[in-house]
Design an enzyme around this catalytic site. Structure first.
Site, PDB file in Angstrom:
ATOM      1  N   PRO A  17       0.848  -1.193   0.000  1.00  0.00           N
ATOM      2  CA  PRO A  17       0.000   0.000   0.000  1.00  0.00           C
ATOM      3  C   PRO A  17       0.884   1.242   0.000  1.00  0.00           C
ATOM      4  O   PRO A  17       1.743   1.398   0.866  1.00  0.00           O
ATOM      5  CB  PRO A  17      -0.784  -0.125   1.307  1.00  0.00           C
ATOM      6  CG  PRO A  17       0.067  -0.988   2.179  1.00  0.00           C
ATOM      7  CD  PRO A  17       0.837  -1.898   1.273  1.00  0.00           C
ATOM      8  N   MET A  18       0.695   2.112  -0.980  1.00  0.00           N
ATOM      9  CA  MET A  18       1.518   3.316  -1.074  1.00  0.00           C
ATOM     10  C   MET A  18       0.628   4.530  -1.299  1.00  0.00           C
ATOM     11  O   MET A  18      -0.128   4.581  -2.276  1.00  0.00           O
ATOM     12  CB  MET A  18       2.524   3.183  -2.225  1.00  0.00           C
ATOM     13  CG  MET A  18       3.537   2.079  -2.005  1.00  0.00           C
ATOM     14  SD  MET A  18       4.600   1.815  -3.444  1.00  0.00           S
ATOM     15  CE  MET A  18       3.486   0.896  -4.529  1.00  0.00           C
ATOM     16  N   GLN A  71      -6.461  -1.104   3.235  1.00  0.00           N
ATOM     17  CA  GLN A  71      -5.682  -0.766   4.424  1.00  0.00           C
ATOM     18  C   GLN A  71      -6.263   0.459   5.117  1.00  0.00           C
ATOM     19  O   GLN A  71      -6.534   1.481   4.488  1.00  0.00           O
ATOM     20  CB  GLN A  71      -4.220  -0.509   4.079  1.00  0.00           C
ATOM     21  CG  GLN A  71      -3.364  -0.420   5.344  1.00  0.00           C
ATOM     22  CD  GLN A  71      -1.918  -0.116   5.067  1.00  0.00           C
ATOM     23  OE1 GLN A  71      -1.586   1.006   4.714  1.00  0.00           O
ATOM     24  NE2 GLN A  71      -1.052  -1.102   5.252  1.00  0.00           N
ATOM     25  N   CYS A 101       3.202   3.494   9.587  1.00  0.00           N
ATOM     26  CA  CYS A 101       3.530   4.752   8.901  1.00  0.00           C
ATOM     27  C   CYS A 101       4.346   5.637   9.835  1.00  0.00           C
ATOM     28  O   CYS A 101       3.939   5.930  10.952  1.00  0.00           O
ATOM     29  CB  CYS A 101       2.257   5.467   8.455  1.00  0.00           C
ATOM     30  SG  CYS A 101       2.622   7.027   7.597  1.00  0.00           S
ATOM     31  N   LYS A 140       0.291  -4.338   9.440  1.00  0.00           N
ATOM     32  CA  LYS A 140       1.630  -3.947   8.994  1.00  0.00           C
ATOM     33  C   LYS A 140       2.217  -3.032  10.062  1.00  0.00           C
ATOM     34  O   LYS A 140       1.550  -2.103  10.528  1.00  0.00           O
ATOM     35  CB  LYS A 140       1.559  -3.188   7.671  1.00  0.00           C
ATOM     36  CG  LYS A 140       2.919  -2.631   7.233  1.00  0.00           C
ATOM     37  CD  LYS A 140       2.789  -1.635   6.109  1.00  0.00           C
ATOM     38  CE  LYS A 140       4.142  -0.988   5.817  1.00  0.00           C
ATOM     39  NZ  LYS A 140       4.031   0.097   4.848  1.00  0.00           N
TER      40      LYS A 140
END
Length: 198
Positions: A17-18, A71, A101, A140
């Site tokens: 995921p970006m 996400q 993050c 994550k």
């Protein structure tokens, strides 16, 4: 070979995921090029729980992308539970929680990697998402906030205790961001405390 809920993988290639990158068009291209699983951009649970259109657009998916994970990130239990329920209506294959993050505007307010400084809150985040959905939930995260606070083994145990289906580890700390070397030596240590957690 490992499973995430009903999904079975053998050495999968995953599109991470970006933010501002892994939109629907990019995900479809990556699926066409061989990605086994793709992830949406991370989506703020506060905005999603208020039905902000930009956030709803981020979680729109197509059948061509399957299997796909949506996400989420946040740290307010009520908003996370509601966001998970909204997300479930979009029929992803799983929901992933971003607890890694590192950017200041996210981690500095206790979201993303900020959760690594408060494992009770981290657990509440996981439990809130799981209350809002019947879909498989994955996480994550990073090794810890900094080199003096590596908590990934405790996190892995907590995730197992709460029924999380899989863990993705960015083998850096929050303070490293994307700099320095990833410390892969933590992966076997994590597996030793959570051997059945993919």
């Amino acid at each position: 070979m490992f499973n995430i809920g009903p999904l079975e993988f053998h050495q999968p290639i995953a599109l991470a995921p970006m933010e501002d990158v892994s939109d629907i068009a990019f995900r479809q291209i990556c699926k066409e090029r061989g990605a086994d699983i793709v992830y949406t951009e991370f989506t703020n649970c506060e905005a999603l729980s208020r039905y902000v259109q930009r956030s709803l657009d981020k979680i729109r998916i197509t059948e061509k992308e399957r299997p796909i994970a949506i996400q989420l990130y946040g740290s307010n239990g009520e908003s996370l539970e509601k966001a998970a329920a909204i997300t479930e209506t979009y029929s992803p294959d799983l929901i992933d929680i971003n607890c890694g993050c590192w950017v200041k505007k996210v981690a500095g307010r206790g979201d993303g990697a900020g959760l690594l400084r408060d494992l009770d809150r981290f657990e509440m985040v996981v439990q809130s998402v799981m209350k809002g959905t019947k879909l498989p939930v994955t996480v994550k995260t990073r090794l810890g906030w900094d080199d003096d606070t590596i908590v990934i083994e405790d996190v892995a145990r907590m995730l197992v205790d709460n029924g999380v289906e899989a863990l993705t580890v960015h083998c850096r700390t929050r303070c490293q961001g994307y700099t320095g070397d990833a410390d892969w030596s933590w992966l076997p240590k994590i597996k030793s405390v959570a051997p059945d957690l993919p």
